[in-house]
Design an enzyme around this catalytic site. Structure first.
Site, PDB file in Angstrom:
ATOM      1  N   HIS A  85       0.843  -0.721  -0.019  1.00  0.00           N
ATOM      2  CA  HIS A  85       0.206  -0.170  -0.363  1.00  0.00           C
ATOM      3  C   HIS A  85       0.768   0.760  -0.039  1.00  0.00           C
ATOM      4  CE1 HIS A  85      -0.248   1.025   4.479  1.00  0.00           C
ATOM      5  NE2 HIS A  85       0.399  -0.733   4.680  1.00  0.00           N
ATOM      6  N   ASP A  87      -0.459   4.181   0.917  1.00  0.00           N
ATOM      7  CA  ASP A  87      -0.801   5.444   1.548  1.00  0.00           C
ATOM      8  C   ASP A  87      -0.508   5.328   2.606  1.00  0.00           C
ATOM      9  OD1 ASP A  87      -2.384   3.299   2.112  1.00  0.00           O
ATOM     10  OD2 ASP A  87      -3.817   3.701   3.352  1.00  0.00           O
ATOM     11  N   GLU A 152      -5.412   1.080   2.993  1.00  0.00           N
ATOM     12  CA  GLU A 152      -5.000  -0.066   3.795  1.00  0.00           C
ATOM     13  C   GLU A 152      -5.677   0.287   5.184  1.00  0.00           C
ATOM     14  OE1 GLU A 152      -3.003  -3.465   6.478  1.00  0.00           O
ATOM     15  OE2 GLU A 152      -3.147  -0.799   6.051  1.00  0.00           O
TER      16      GLU A 152
HETATM   17  N1  BES Z   1       0.953  -2.505   8.306  1.00  0.00           N
HETATM   18  C1  BES Z   1      -0.419  -2.904   9.374  1.00  0.00           C
HETATM   19  C2  BES Z   1       0.151  -4.065   9.626  1.00  0.00           C
HETATM   20  C3  BES Z   1       0.436  -4.740  10.795  1.00  0.00           C
HETATM   21  C4  BES Z   1       0.882  -4.118  12.358  1.00  0.00           C
HETATM   22  C5  BES Z   1       1.223  -6.133  10.686  1.00  0.00           C
HETATM   23  C6  BES Z   1       1.475  -4.552  13.361  1.00  0.00           C
HETATM   24  C7  BES Z   1       2.116  -5.721  11.814  1.00  0.00           C
HETATM   25  C8  BES Z   1       1.727  -6.082  13.062  1.00  0.00           C
HETATM   26  C9  BES Z   1      -1.480  -2.495   8.615  1.00  0.00           C
HETATM   27  O1  BES Z   1      -0.508  -1.309   7.558  1.00  0.00           O
HETATM   28  C10 BES Z   1      -1.953  -1.919   9.812  1.00  0.00           C
HETATM   29  O2  BES Z   1      -1.652  -0.675  10.408  1.00  0.00           O
HETATM   30  N2  BES Z   1      -3.196  -2.386   9.733  1.00  0.00           N
HETATM   31  C11 BES Z   1      -4.323  -1.934  10.237  1.00  0.00           C
HETATM   32  C12 BES Z   1      -5.829  -2.644   9.798  1.00  0.00           C
HETATM   33  C13 BES Z   1      -6.879  -2.081   9.846  1.00  0.00           C
HETATM   34  C14 BES Z   1      -7.149  -0.182   9.661  1.00  0.00           C
HETATM   35  C15 BES Z   1      -7.843  -2.956   9.581  1.00  0.00           C
HETATM   36  C16 BES Z   1      -3.746  -2.182  12.067  1.00  0.00           C
HETATM   37  O3  BES Z   1      -3.829  -3.559  11.812  1.00  0.00           O
HETATM   38  O4  BES Z   1      -4.776  -1.465  12.794  1.00  0.00           O
HETATM   39 ZN    ZN Z   2       1.008  -1.554   6.920  1.00  0.00          ZN
END
Ligand code: BES
Ligand code: ZN
Length: 452
Positions: A85, A87, A152
């Protein structure tokens, strides 16, 4: 692979310049005032693919565009879908940044900027690895299909919508997906992630009197919306760290003894963890270790709570609000959790208060480890990082992984190049530049290993 490895060494400076260019674009998807910048980031990514001579499309969605590019099909070899992503998260509190979030700055081997690790830097490793192949060999050993989205951090609605169409399923058809948007286990210890938590996210609004009231004249006789929010949220979890919504744990997949042993065998101490995050004590669900609590047990967290004014003023506010979430574990159904939480809050709503609750959710996932793709990724990471990866779960969520399984029928390799202390979603986000380069090398080797 010597030709490619030397290309990577020779181009290291160029790669960092490219990363900085992308990091300068303030593509905050949650901020409508930044939507022109979000589009500019999409354009930048698309231009990169075009400059490699790849057929590239900017696909419009209900929200931000998807950037799609592909390399030619290689007969008899797998097709790999690479997702990332462009963003990023908002940057507040701005005054806590040592250098401005959109002026990438190098300090002690790290690049500091919003999106450095999440996910511009990690996403670029795959684009640059493809560039290395194309510039040295003129072609890739497997077919790569890139889909890079711009929503994302706000829930991926555009990509979800797109994946529903038959055209998308055909375009994105692949054998395996690859995402680098997670972390290593620690510095010098790369990892393959096989589990992510899901999430149920809520916005709660409470309205009381028509307008703010003097708390002396009216206090004691009417419900204060801020008090109401506190009273509604506090009982969602008990002192032992157990969520109190009826039925919440019904579908929770328990940790197996084997998995608990594997977590316990990883080099981790509570003392070092406490030092890392700057806390004097830890608290979570009773009966579970810190890694179990972070990776494989549900949580409840309030992210924001607002109402009234931050001045000394004895008023009862007319309105208050909060947002909060549960992290979910595999097998929990987010819509069941949302319905049960709605019931829990509605039945407890005090007189004189109207509540409005909106929510969205995504399930958690575990991906199988016994596939030849995982073995290939393991070898590639060893080439890139000089160390064999360990297998871990992560507490964060990447909802699209579930959609790839459901809509495209494929599993995802979660190959994270970040670190837990990269300050994602918080001030001074960083990415270790050595890991950026190791990630590019691991990716370049991954295409070869997957072809083998
Ligand atoms: N890169 C993260 C996901 C992540 C965070 C993986 C920590 C492993 C450890 C991703 O960009 C993210 O922050 N996702 C959100 C998803 C939500 C908005 C549905 C999250 O995990 O809060
Ligand atoms: Zn991420």
């Amino acid at each position: 692979m010597d030709d490619i490895d030397s290309y990577l060494s020779a181009q290291a400076g160029q790669f960092e310049d490219d990363l900085c260019e992308l990091l300068r674009i303030p593509s905050i998807s949650a901020d409508t005032a930044r939507h022109a910048d979000v589009r500019q980031a999409a354009q930048w990514v698309a231009d990169q693919f075009r400059s490699l001579g790849l057929p590239t499309e900017t696909i419009e969605t209900s929200g931000q565009p998807l950037v799609y590019a592909e390399t030619p099909k290689v007969p008899g070899r797998p097709t790999v879908l690479v997702y990332g992503h462009y963003d990023v998260q908002p940057v507040e509190p701005l005054d806590e940044w040592i250098s401005p979030p959109f002026e990438p700055t190098k300090r002690s081997g790290n690049i500091y900027a919003r999106g450095a690790t999440d996910d511009k830097g990690q996403m670029l490793t795959h684009l640059l690895a493809a560039r290395a192949w194309l510039k040295t060999r003129g072609k890739l050993p497997v077919q790569l299909k890139f889909v890079i989205e711009g929503e994302e951090e706000v829930g991926s609605d555009g990509l979800y919508g797109y994946l529903e169409s038959a055209a998308a399923k055909e375009k994105l058809a692949c054998d395996v997906a690859v995402i680098s948007d997670t972390s290593q286990f620690g510095p010098g210890q790369p990892a393959i992630t096989y589990g992510l938590r899901g999430i149920a996210f809520f916005w709660l609004k409470a309205s009381g009197p028509r307008q703010d009231l003097h708390s002396g004249t009216f206090g004691g006789a009417v419900t204060n919306p801020i008090n109401a929010i506190c009273r509604l949220l506090a009982p969602l979890i008990d002192e032992r760290g157990r969520i109190q919504v009826p039925g919440f744990y019904d579908d929770v997949a328990p940790l197996s003894d084997r998995e608990r042993q594997q977590f316990a065998a990883l080099p981790f101490t509570d003392a070092a963890f406490m030092k890392q995050i700057g806390v004097s004590g830890l608290k979570g669900e009773e009966g579970y270790t810190t890694l179990e609590r972070r990776w494989a047990r549900p949580t409840f967290d309030v992210h924001g709570i607002w109402g009234g004014q931050q001045v000394s003023k004895t008023a009862i506010p007319a309105k208050a609000g909060a947002n909060f979430s549960f992290r979910l574990v595999p097998n929990q159904d987010p819509s069941k959790v949302i319905a049960a939480t709605r019931e829990f809050l509605t039945t407890r709503c005090p007189p004189g208060i109207e509540i409005e609750l909106t929510a969205r959710g995504a399930p958690g996932v575990v991906v199988p480890l016994d596939s030849p793709y995982v073995a290939a990724a393991s070898r590639a990471i060893e080439r890139g990082f000089g160390k064999r990866p360990v297998f871990i779960r992560e507490g964060g969520s990447i909802p699209i992984v579930t959609n790839f399984r459901q809509q495209l029928g494929v599993d995802t390799l979660l190959l994270g190049w970040g670190l837990d202390d990269d300050n994602t979603h918080s001030p001074n986000e960083k990415f270790c530049l050595a890991d950026f380069h190791r990630g590019i090398k691991a990716s370049a080797h991954l295409w070869q290993e997957l072809a083998n």
